[in-house]
Design a protein around this motif. Structure first.
Motif, PDB file in Angstrom:
ATOM      1  N   VAL A 219       0.579  -1.051   0.057  1.00  0.00           N
ATOM      2  CA  VAL A 219       0.109  -0.110   0.118  1.00  0.00           C
ATOM      3  C   VAL A 219       0.984   1.135   0.071  1.00  0.00           C
ATOM      4  CG1 VAL A 219      -1.719   1.208   1.218  1.00  0.00           C
ATOM      5  CG2 VAL A 219      -1.945  -1.148   1.326  1.00  0.00           C
ATOM      6  N   ARG A 220       0.668   2.168  -0.883  1.00  0.00           N
ATOM      7  CA  ARG A 220       1.522   3.341  -1.197  1.00  0.00           C
ATOM      8  C   ARG A 220       0.704   4.569  -0.587  1.00  0.00           C
ATOM      9  NH1 ARG A 220       4.379   4.332  -6.648  1.00  0.00           N
ATOM     10  NH2 ARG A 220       5.749   2.766  -5.979  1.00  0.00           N
ATOM     11  N   VAL A 221       1.301   5.282   0.096  1.00  0.00           N
ATOM     12  CA  VAL A 221       0.475   6.378   0.811  1.00  0.00           C
ATOM     13  C   VAL A 221       1.389   7.704   0.377  1.00  0.00           C
ATOM     14  CG1 VAL A 221      -0.492   7.318   2.653  1.00  0.00           C
ATOM     15  CG2 VAL A 221      -0.301   5.042   2.639  1.00  0.00           C
ATOM     16  N   GLN A 222       0.912   8.805  -0.112  1.00  0.00           N
ATOM     17  CA  GLN A 222       1.465  10.095  -0.077  1.00  0.00           C
ATOM     18  C   GLN A 222       1.428  10.864   0.848  1.00  0.00           C
ATOM     19  OE1 GLN A 222       3.055  10.912  -3.206  1.00  0.00           O
ATOM     20  NE2 GLN A 222       2.592   9.022  -4.239  1.00  0.00           N
ATOM     21  N   PHE A 223       2.468  11.604   1.064  1.00  0.00           N
ATOM     22  CA  PHE A 223       2.341  12.521   2.512  1.00  0.00           C
ATOM     23  C   PHE A 223       1.484  13.498   2.367  1.00  0.00           C
ATOM     24  CE2 PHE A 223       6.582  10.373   2.952  1.00  0.00           C
ATOM     25  CZ  PHE A 223       6.747  10.291   4.158  1.00  0.00           C
ATOM     26  N   MET A 224       0.975  14.010   3.485  1.00  0.00           N
ATOM     27  CA  MET A 224      -0.199  15.100   3.425  1.00  0.00           C
ATOM     28  C   MET A 224       0.657  16.205   3.561  1.00  0.00           C
ATOM     29  SD  MET A 224      -3.708  15.194   5.380  1.00  0.00           S
ATOM     30  CE  MET A 224      -4.930  16.332   5.069  1.00  0.00           C
TER      31      MET A 224
END
Length: 360
Positions: A219-224
């Motif tokens: 699962v890839r999550v972009q920084f907010m």
């Protein structure tokens, strides 16, 4: 004969439970690293490597040479030292000056390395660079080993010990969390449904499509934007998600422990035949008495008798679809822990048990 204690535990759990994301995933780049080194333990009370262990004698000679004492390895005669392999785990984001525990294991034929002192040993990473130095007294957890001509007794393993806080880290890990363009979560047990659920839970919490499930394990999550990275990752890992509880069998062969969780089913019918071989070794003392006035001496010796007994294998049918009923039936028959483990593994290889098996 080694005695085993069988403990069979059934953990009947729901098929879906709510867990935290941090219990189901690992963060790429945030993990432990293994360090390995070769060293010498000294100060042993005659329980170190013998004179036939050439690499120990050579190591001692090289160590003394660095201290200004030139001596040939063939001239080294000591049993108070032992060659060891030293291992340690470097924690994530390790910094210079931190301390970690080390494990010390005998490499030669030493009988006991407890209470010895490990001489300063460099610990290398996979890139062959030195990341820490280990030194200190070795503890075997109160273990001991004693033997004589009549037999021996041992408690714990005296050829492996630990040094609490025995290594000092000398080099920072070449990893920068701030340089990551995104956070990658890898599932400990890959599952498409769980990966999708994690991504949906993250997107719902932040109300933004930041997370995407790439496959069953990633699962890839972009920084907010505008949020501190450490706080952002902390919030992600603390979120709850629904996780399917897969039926699992955990086998710990050293102690004969079998732990089963979930509703484990068996495809019936299954027919099992299992036999045992028992080996018995007995020592009987013998005394040779010379005739009177012959001037001879009484000589003591031993006679060793080895007996091998093989029991006929019994064939029995498994008709119940529940593994719980199978284990209960085997326990009623007096099946040993080793046999129980062997039967479960064989049925799994036959494709008849629907569960994941973990062997420790």
């Amino acid at each position: 004969m080694r005695a085993f204690l069988v403990v069979v535990l059934f953990l009947e759990l729901l098929f879906a439970v709510e867990v935290k994301i941090k219990d189901e995933v690992n963060v790429v780049g945030v993990r432990e690293n293994y360090l390995t080194g070769y060293g010498i333990v000294v100060g042993l009370h005659g329980t170190g490597d013998g004179t036939t262990t050439k690499f120990t004698l050579l190591s001692i000679a090289n160590m003394l040479k660095k201290m200004g004492i030139n001596i040939s390895p063939s001239s080294v005669k000591t049993k108070n030292a032992a060659a060891v392999i030293v291992t340690a785990k470097l924690p994530p984001f390790a910094k210079s000056g931190m301390v970690v525990d080390v494990t010390v294991s005998s490499l030669g034929d030493a009988k006991d390395i407890g209470n010895g002192v490990l001489i300063r040993t460099p610990l290398f990473g996979p890139d062959k660079k030195i990341y820490a130095f280990a030194q200190g007294p070795v503890s075997t957890g109160g273990g001991f080993s004693e033997s004589n001509r009549g037999g021996g007794v041992r408690k714990n393993y005296t050829t492996t010990g630990i040094i609490p806080n025995g290594a000092i880290i000398e080099r920072d890990l070449p990893f920068s969390f701030d340089s990551l363009p995104y956070v990658t979560l890898t599932l400990k047990n890959p599952d498409f449904d769980l990966a999708r659920s994690i991504a949906d839970r993250i997107n719902a919490h932040f109300r933004s499509p930041l997370a995407k499930a790439l496959d069953s394990a990633t699962v890839r999550v972009q920084f907010m934007r505008g949020m501190e990275r450490v706080r952002f990752v902390s919030q992600i890992l603390d979120l709850n998600v629904q996780s399917a509880n897969l039926p699992t069998i955990v086998i710990y062969e050293r102690t004969g422990t079998v732990i089963m969780s979930g509703d484990i089913k068996i495809d019936t019918p299954v027919y099992v035949s299992h036999g045992n071989i028992y080996v018995s070794v007995q020592k009987e003392p013998l005394v040779s008495q010379p005739p009177p006035l012959s001037g001879g001496k009484t000589v003591k010796s031993e006679e060793v008798k080895t007996t091998i007994k093989e029991e006929n294998g019994r064939i029995f049918a498994i008709k119940s679809p529940s593994l719980r009923d199978l284990v209960q039936a085997l326990n009623d028959l007096g099946v040993s822990p080793r046999d129980l483990i062997a039967i479960i593994e064989a049925i799994k290889r036959a494709g008849k048990i629907h569960a994941k098996i973990l062997i420790m």
